[in-house]
Structure formats: C-alpha cells, structure tokens
Design a protein around this motif. Structure first.
Motif, mmCIF file in Angstrom:
data_model
loop_
_atom_site.group_PDB
_atom_site.id
_atom_site.type_symbol
_atom_site.label_atom_id
_atom_site.label_comp_id
_atom_site.label_asym_id
_atom_site.label_seq_id
_atom_site.Cartn_x
_atom_site.Cartn_y
_atom_site.Cartn_z
ATOM 1 N N THR A 81 0.853 -1.185 0.000
ATOM 2 C CA THR A 81 0.000 0.000 0.000
ATOM 3 C C THR A 81 0.887 1.232 0.000
ATOM 4 O OG1 THR A 81 -1.644 -1.208 1.297
ATOM 5 C CG2 THR A 81 -1.895 1.173 1.168
ATOM 6 N N HIS A 82 0.524 2.214 -0.811
ATOM 7 C CA HIS A 82 1.379 3.387 -1.028
ATOM 8 C C HIS A 82 0.702 4.644 -0.501
ATOM 9 C CE1 HIS A 82 2.489 6.843 -3.700
ATOM 10 N NE2 HIS A 82 3.670 6.509 -3.251
ATOM 11 N N CYS A 83 1.505 5.546 0.075
ATOM 12 C CA CYS A 83 0.987 6.826 0.573
ATOM 13 C C CYS A 83 2.021 7.913 0.288
ATOM 14 C CB CYS A 83 0.704 6.740 2.078
ATOM 15 S SG CYS A 83 0.198 8.311 2.807
ATOM 16 N N ASP A 84 1.607 8.983 -0.401
ATOM 17 C CA ASP A 84 2.510 10.098 -0.690
ATOM 18 C C ASP A 84 2.697 10.962 0.553
ATOM 19 O OD1 ASP A 84 3.079 9.532 -3.362
ATOM 20 O OD2 ASP A 84 1.203 10.450 -4.035
ATOM 21 N N LEU A 85 3.936 11.428 0.735
ATOM 22 C CA LEU A 85 4.254 12.337 1.837
ATOM 23 C C LEU A 85 4.577 13.719 1.308
ATOM 24 C CD1 LEU A 85 6.492 9.988 4.019
ATOM 25 C CD2 LEU A 85 4.050 10.457 4.255
ATOM 26 N N GLN A 86 3.955 14.099 0.212
ATOM 27 C CA GLN A 86 4.163 15.381 -0.451
ATOM 28 C C GLN A 86 5.643 15.552 -0.795
ATOM 29 O OE1 GLN A 86 2.375 18.340 2.049
ATOM 30 N NE2 GLN A 86 0.294 17.577 1.702
ATOM 31 N N ALA A 87 6.273 16.594 -0.306
ATOM 32 C CA ALA A 87 7.663 16.868 -0.698
ATOM 33 C C ALA A 87 8.657 15.940 -0.011
ATOM 34 C CB ALA A 87 8.015 18.317 -0.381
ATOM 35 N N ASP A 88 8.208 15.189 0.999
ATOM 36 C CA ASP A 88 9.132 14.343 1.760
ATOM 37 C C ASP A 88 9.298 12.955 1.152
ATOM 38 O OD1 ASP A 88 9.543 16.372 3.552
ATOM 39 O OD2 ASP A 88 7.885 15.746 4.835
ATOM 40 N N GLY A 89 8.600 12.648 0.055
ATOM 41 C CA GLY A 89 8.728 11.331 -0.558
ATOM 42 C C GLY A 89 7.473 10.499 -0.394
ATOM 43 N N SER A 90 7.656 9.212 -0.097
ATOM 44 C CA SER A 90 6.518 8.291 -0.018
ATOM 45 C C SER A 90 6.718 7.309 1.128
ATOM 46 C CB SER A 90 6.365 7.505 -1.326
ATOM 47 O OG SER A 90 6.185 8.375 -2.421
ATOM 48 N N LEU A 91 5.590 6.709 1.502
ATOM 49 C CA LEU A 91 5.604 5.694 2.549
ATOM 50 C C LEU A 91 4.925 4.449 1.991
ATOM 51 C CD1 LEU A 91 6.544 5.751 5.549
ATOM 52 C CD2 LEU A 91 4.143 5.994 6.172
ATOM 53 N N TYR A 92 5.548 3.288 2.171
ATOM 54 C CA TYR A 92 5.012 2.021 1.679
ATOM 55 C C TYR A 92 4.758 1.094 2.868
ATOM 56 C CZ TYR A 92 6.434 3.478 -2.993
ATOM 57 O OH TYR A 92 6.574 4.158 -4.181
ATOM 58 N N LEU A 93 3.572 0.491 2.846
ATOM 59 C CA LEU A 93 3.208 -0.476 3.876
ATOM 60 C C LEU A 93 3.210 -1.863 3.243
ATOM 61 C CD1 LEU A 93 2.173 -0.905 6.812
ATOM 62 C CD2 LEU A 93 -0.138 -0.797 5.866
ATOM 63 N N LEU A 94 3.966 -2.785 3.824
ATOM 64 C CA LEU A 94 4.115 -4.140 3.304
ATOM 65 C C LEU A 94 3.452 -5.116 4.270
ATOM 66 C CD1 LEU A 94 6.414 -2.419 1.963
ATOM 67 C CD2 LEU A 94 7.776 -4.500 1.909
ATOM 68 N N VAL A 95 2.443 -5.837 3.763
ATOM 69 C CA VAL A 95 1.721 -6.798 4.593
ATOM 70 C C VAL A 95 1.856 -8.179 3.972
ATOM 71 C CG1 VAL A 95 -0.515 -7.459 5.535
ATOM 72 C CG2 VAL A 95 0.068 -5.037 5.316
ATOM 73 N N ASP A 96 2.260 -9.147 4.783
ATOM 74 C CA ASP A 96 2.379 -10.521 4.304
ATOM 75 C C ASP A 96 0.971 -11.091 4.114
ATOM 76 O OD1 ASP A 96 2.768 -13.260 3.939
ATOM 77 O OD2 ASP A 96 4.587 -13.275 5.150
ATOM 78 N N SER A 97 0.591 -11.305 2.847
ATOM 79 C CA SER A 97 -0.759 -11.799 2.531
ATOM 80 C C SER A 97 -0.734 -13.234 2.028
ATOM 81 C CB SER A 97 -1.407 -10.888 1.484
ATOM 82 O OG SER A 97 -0.608 -10.827 0.308
ATOM 83 N N THR A 98 0.310 -13.969 2.376
ATOM 84 C CA THR A 98 0.440 -15.344 1.877
ATOM 85 C C THR A 98 -0.729 -16.207 2.334
ATOM 86 O OG1 THR A 98 2.841 -15.110 1.983
ATOM 87 C CG2 THR A 98 1.963 -17.336 1.752
ATOM 88 N N GLU A 99 -1.081 -16.116 3.612
ATOM 89 C CA GLU A 99 -2.175 -16.950 4.127
ATOM 90 C C GLU A 99 -3.494 -16.596 3.451
ATOM 91 O OE1 GLU A 99 -2.405 -16.812 8.324
ATOM 92 O OE2 GLU A 99 -0.404 -17.656 8.655
ATOM 93 N N GLN A 100 -3.766 -15.281 3.285
ATOM 94 C CA GLN A 100 -5.000 -14.884 2.608
ATOM 95 C C GLN A 100 -5.002 -15.343 1.158
ATOM 96 O OE1 GLN A 100 -3.105 -13.090 4.529
ATOM 97 N NE2 GLN A 100 -4.248 -11.660 5.826
ATOM 98 N N HIS A 101 -3.846 -15.244 0.505
ATOM 99 C CA HIS A 101 -3.747 -15.673 -0.891
ATOM 100 C C HIS A 101 -3.975 -17.175 -1.007
ATOM 101 C CE1 HIS A 101 -1.896 -16.380 -4.861
ATOM 102 N NE2 HIS A 101 -2.208 -15.137 -5.104
ATOM 103 N N ASP A 102 -3.344 -17.934 -0.130
ATOM 104 C CA ASP A 102 -3.536 -19.390 -0.154
ATOM 105 C C ASP A 102 -4.981 -19.754 0.170
ATOM 106 O OD1 ASP A 102 -0.883 -19.646 -0.735
ATOM 107 O OD2 ASP A 102 -0.260 -20.155 1.307
#
Length: 393
Positions: free
Chosen positions: A136-157
């Motif tokens: 999941t991606h979120c812009d921080l305006q002039a400071d760049g970006s923030l990315y959230l990484l969630v392990d979705s292996t169980e949901q995918h399986d």
C-alpha cells in the motif's frame, strides 16, 4: 532635564532649590527603575513560561517519537520510507525481515531484487521465497513516499483454496445435473426395451423402437452440447461468410421443423467474420432449438446481421414465442439451468461459451418473445448498401 539657575544674591535659597530639584528627579528615576524592574520581571516570567511550554512540547514530541518508533518496531507489517529521489531512507524491523537491509537502495531496484523480476499482480507481489506481499502506497508530499508491506500469503492461499472448493462444488453440481439428464432417457429406453421383449405387436414394437431412437438422439445431443461447452476458446478459425452461414441455417431448420418454424433472415451478402463456422452455426442453431422447444406450436424467428462501428458485426435474434420470465433472466446462461423437463439446460450456456470464445458478447434484450443481441468482432467487411441486403424466407 534642565537644572535651575543658581541665585547668586541668596546662596542659601540656591542650595535649597538645588536640593529640591535633585530630590524630585531622583524620585522619578527610582520610579522609572522600579517600573523597568517590574517589566523585566514580567518578560522573564513570560520567557520562563515559553521555555517551559517548549520543554513540554519537546518532551511530548520525544515521547511520541519514541512511541511511534516502538510501534514501528513491533508492527507486524513492514514500513518503508522513500525520499523524493525514490531512495529508501528508513525501514522498520518487519520490512527488514522481508526485504533485508536495503536502506540507501532505490525502491524500484529493491522490489525487482526481492521478486526476482516477476511483475506485481495488482497490489500483490510474489517474493523469491514464494511469499505474497500486499503493498500500500501513501505520498508524503515533498518528503517522498511511505510504503506499507503486509504478508498476505495466508489470505492468498486461502483464496486459492476457496476457489478450488468452488470449482469442486461446481463440478459436483454439474455431475449431479448430468447424471439426472442421462438417467431420464436411459430409464425411458430401458422401459421401451422391456416393452419390445414382452410384445409381439409390430406397431407397438415400432413405437417403442422410435422412442428408444429419440432417447438416444437426446443423449447424443447432450454429449454434443457438453463437448461444445468444454471447448471454451479452442477454435479452428477461418473466414466465415455470414450470409452463407445463415442460408445453411435456414435450410436445415426448414428440413428439421418443416413449416412449424418460419425464419426470416436479413444480412449483407459480403459480411465476413473470422472464427469457427461450425461453432457459430451451433450457437445460432441452439437459439432456434430453444425457441422451438419453448414455443411448442408455430413460431416465427427473425435473424438480422449488420455492420457496427469499430469493426463489429451485430446479429439480432428474435422470436414470437412466450419469451423468458422476468425472474429467470439472470440465470438463463448458467449451465444446466432450465425450466423445461425435456431440456438439458445447456443450450444457452453453449451459445454464450461460443460467443465468448470468439471475443464477442451476447445480451438478452427486452421485447416480445425471446430477443438476443450477439456482437462479434469482424474480420473484414464492405459497407452494405440496400441492394446487397438479402432476405431469406
């Protein structure tokens, strides 16, 4: 502050005047000094309050930063901060477990290395260790970006397992329906055979034989429909002359149903499609059979093919039968759905499968009787004129 002039005629009076002036102004200086002291004290108190507020704010900020860092450190999801140059500036422990120590690397290079160059599927990416990560991606305006990484292996399986169970359920339902469709004609054929064995009456034997033949033809049609339905997109393609295809359809319909089914066709003689002529013939033939079966008595069918913008051919099918009930309109293309005991429920499902395999679509239209609109991509065509439109009765 002007000092008074000395009186040389009376020295004593001059001294008294000078003392009076000095006392007066010393009092003023003292008052001014005390006022300044009061103002300095007020400013000092205000500065103290400001410093105390700043200290509290600094302490609260440090507390929040410490709390935020603690939350990031124990958060099961990975957090990656990227600057305006797409360079990773900070990651938490969970992100480091997923990606490794990638601070200072670019985000694009990091993802390619983690996934082995395999492209993302929507917001999901599959890592080299076969784990699935949702980003999941979120812009921080002039400071760049923030990315959230969630392990979705169980949901995918779990999703794959659910889809697998749904397929098994569909297969089980289809097999149950198929067994019912096969059992009925087989039972009727066995009863007819018993009748033949017990009877010496030739007319009765002939009648039973005809019933067996009808049941076997019904089974053959069921198998043909199943084969058509299972082919999906596996087509042997060629150029199709739509005019000739509909002419053949009209002739065979006349031979099969006689005068009970009357057809009127209108199509440009040079209309061409790219596809499988036998499958398209079968799709239209299934529509006719469906109309003839549901209609019962005499029925009129109209089929018209015309050019559409964007290289499409539109085929309009309509009959003057009883039509399709409103409460079943959403289910008519489902396999084995039928409102008739004598129908396999595969006719319209086969039609949709064939149309889909040709890259087209079929819609049920509002109107008297059954009305369908089939749109297919066109291979080559010439714009028709009125003289090129033929009618076949």
């Amino acid at each position: 502050m002007t000092q008074p002039a000395a009186d040389t005629r009376n020295p004593s009076a001059a001294i008294d005047s000078q003392a009076e002036w000095t006392g007066q102004h010393v009092g003023e200086l003292i008052a001014t000094y005390q006022l300044l002291q009061t103002q300095v004290q007020l400013l000092t108190d205000e500065l103290t309050l400001v410093r105390q507020a700043q200290e509290r704010e600094r302490a609260e900020k440090q507390r929040l930063e410490s709390r935020f860092d603690g939350m990031l450190s124990v958060l099961p999801a990975g957090v990656v901060q990227v600057d305006s140059n797409n360079v990773i500036t900070e990651i938490n422990a969970a992100a480091q477990t997923i990606l490794g120590d990638v601070t200072g690397n670019t985000w694009t290079t990091t993802l390619q290395a983690a996934s082995g160059g395999v492209p993302a599927v929507g917001s999901e990416i599959r890592l080299r260790n076969q784990r699935w990560i949702t980003i999941t991606h979120c812009d921080l305006q002039a400071d760049g970006s923030l990315y959230l990484l969630v392990d979705s292996t169980e949901q995918h399986d779990l999703g794959e397992k659910i889809a697998h169970y749904k397929r098994l359920s569909s297969i089980g339902e289809m097999m149950a329906q198929l067994a019912h469709q096969i059992r009925t004609p087989l039972t009727a054929a066995r009863l007819s055979l018993d009748c033949i064995r017990r009877s010496d009456d030739i007319p009765q034997i002939n009648k039973a034989t005809n019933r067996i033949e009808e049941r076997l033809q019904g089974l053959q049609q069921l198998l043909d429909d199943l084969l058509m339905f299972s082919r999906r997109g596996e087509l042997a393609e060629c150029t199709i002359d739509v005019y000739e295809l509909l002419q053949r359809l009209s002739v065979e319909t006349s031979e099969r149903f006689g005068g009970r089914v009357k057809m009127q066709l209108a199509v440009a003689k040079d209309t061409e499609l790219h596809g499988n002529p036998e499958l398209l013939f079968s799709a239209l033939d299934n529509l006719i059979n469906n109309s003839a079966t549901v209609g019962g008595g005499e029925i009129n069918i109209s089929i018209m093919a015309n050019m559409q913008p964007g290289g499409k051919v539109q085929i309009l099918f309509s009959d003057d039968g009883p039509g399709i009930p409103e409460d079943t309109r959403d289910e008519i293309f489902e396999p084995f759905f039928t409102t008739s005991a004598s129908s396999s429920g595969l006719g319209l499902a086969v039609v949709k499968t064939i149309v889909d395999a040709h890259g087209g679509n079929i819609q049920l239209l509002d109107g008297e009787g059954a009305c369908f609109c089939i749109t297919l991509p066109q291979f080559s065509h010439a714009i028709p004129t009125a003289s090129k439109i033929g009618s076949i009765h």
